[in-house]
Design an enzyme around this catalytic site. Structure first.
Site, PDB file in Angstrom:
ATOM      1  N   PRO A   1       0.538  -1.110  -0.007  1.00 54.90           N
ATOM      2  CA  PRO A   1      -0.039  -0.029   0.001  1.00 54.90           C
ATOM      3  C   PRO A   1       0.809   1.181  -0.065  1.00 54.90           C
ATOM      4  CG  PRO A   1       0.084  -1.115   2.679  1.00 54.90           C
ATOM      5  CD  PRO A   1      -0.045  -2.279   1.386  1.00 54.90           C
ATOM      6  N   GLY A   2       2.168   1.077   0.200  1.00 56.15           N
ATOM      7  CA  GLY A   2       3.102   2.429  -0.236  1.00 56.15           C
ATOM      8  C   GLY A   2       2.640   3.827   1.133  1.00 56.15           C
ATOM      9  N   SER A   3       2.420   4.557   0.820  1.00 58.40           N
ATOM     10  CA  SER A   3       2.029   5.866   1.007  1.00 58.40           C
ATOM     11  C   SER A   3       0.499   5.797   1.984  1.00 58.40           C
ATOM     12  CB  SER A   3       1.767   7.100   0.104  1.00 58.40           C
ATOM     13  OG  SER A   3       3.309   7.509  -0.390  1.00 58.40           O
ATOM     14  N   THR A   4      -0.386   4.882   1.574  1.00 50.98           N
ATOM     15  CA  THR A   4      -1.656   4.613   2.020  1.00 50.98           C
ATOM     16  C   THR A   4      -1.212   4.419   3.460  1.00 50.98           C
ATOM     17  OG1 THR A   4      -2.422   3.780   0.367  1.00 50.98           O
ATOM     18  CG2 THR A   4      -4.062   3.336   2.667  1.00 50.98           C
ATOM     19  N   SER A  58       6.846  12.551   1.592  1.00 54.23           N
ATOM     20  CA  SER A  58       7.043  10.667   1.469  1.00 54.23           C
ATOM     21  C   SER A  58       7.945  10.293   2.177  1.00 54.23           C
ATOM     22  CB  SER A  58       6.173  10.697   0.494  1.00 54.23           C
ATOM     23  OG  SER A  58       5.785   8.523   0.693  1.00 54.23           O
TER      24      SER A  58
END
Length: 206
Positions: A1-4, A58
């Protein structure tokens, strides 16, 4: 999901009052944890960034530091409350619950990896639900794609009321929304996603 995943980590730390949007961290390009080295997307000198700044750019290493303000159990608890590793209850056939390992199975590198959104998997609906929860003042509502059904006589029956779960406070959700806007600012990672003329809190284009 990375930045989620970063959204959930920051929201959890804010909710637990471990940080504020203005808390300042020393953010290096790379960071060693559990025998492995984590780094940001682009090389940079050590930076002094606020929580909001870490989200705006981020930063993986900055988010790791924020995640370390929480215990592994607490971080896992918030991910679960956001719906990670749990079926959304949408009713769609074959829906996956994603994958989030129990803390008992975490290694020395799992917590930092999980903090910035790796080491677990989510469905598109789960990821969407995370942002919907932030938008909905911190209340997660089980999503559905069916408003109701009609029988052969045209009698309409609405779907059952969806389950609602308070994940974070309305105050924390409001702070997260403001910080998320910085991502599309001129100093954020996605300025091209800004909506011309959009105005919030007296600022245009943020």
């Amino acid at each position: 999901p990375g930045s989620t995943g970063k959204i959930m980590t920051l929201a959890a730390a804010l909710e637990e009052k471990k940080i504020t949007p203005e808390t300042v961290f020393s953010v290096p390009y790379s960071l060693k944890r559990g025998g492995d080295t984590f780094h940001d997307h682009e090389r940079h000198p050590v930076q002094r960034l606020t929580t909001a700044g870490i989200l705006a750019v981020s930063s993986n290493t900055g988010t790791i530091k924020i995640g370390e303000t929480l215990s592994n159990d607490k971080l896992h608890e918030y991910l679960t409350k956001f719906g990670i590793g749990v079926s959304t209850g949408s009713g769609l056939p074959g829906e996956s619950a994603g994958l989030l390992r129990p803390v008992s199975n975490w290694s020395g590198t799992t917590a930092p990896t999980v903090a910035f959104g790796q080491g677990y998997s989510v469905t598109a609906m789960q990821a969407t639900s995370v942002f919907a929860t932030i938008a909905n003042d911190g209340v997660r509502v089980s999503p559905t794609v069916i408003a109701g059904t009609s029988d052969s006589s045209g009698n309409y029956t609405p779907s059952a009321t969806r389950e609602s779960v308070r994940v974070i406070s309305a105050d924390t959700a409001a702070k997260m929304r403001l910080m998320m806007e910085s991502v599309v600012s001129a100093n954020g990672t996605a300025p091209s996603a800004a909506i011309p003329g959009y105005r919030v809190a007296g600022k245009t284009g943020t």
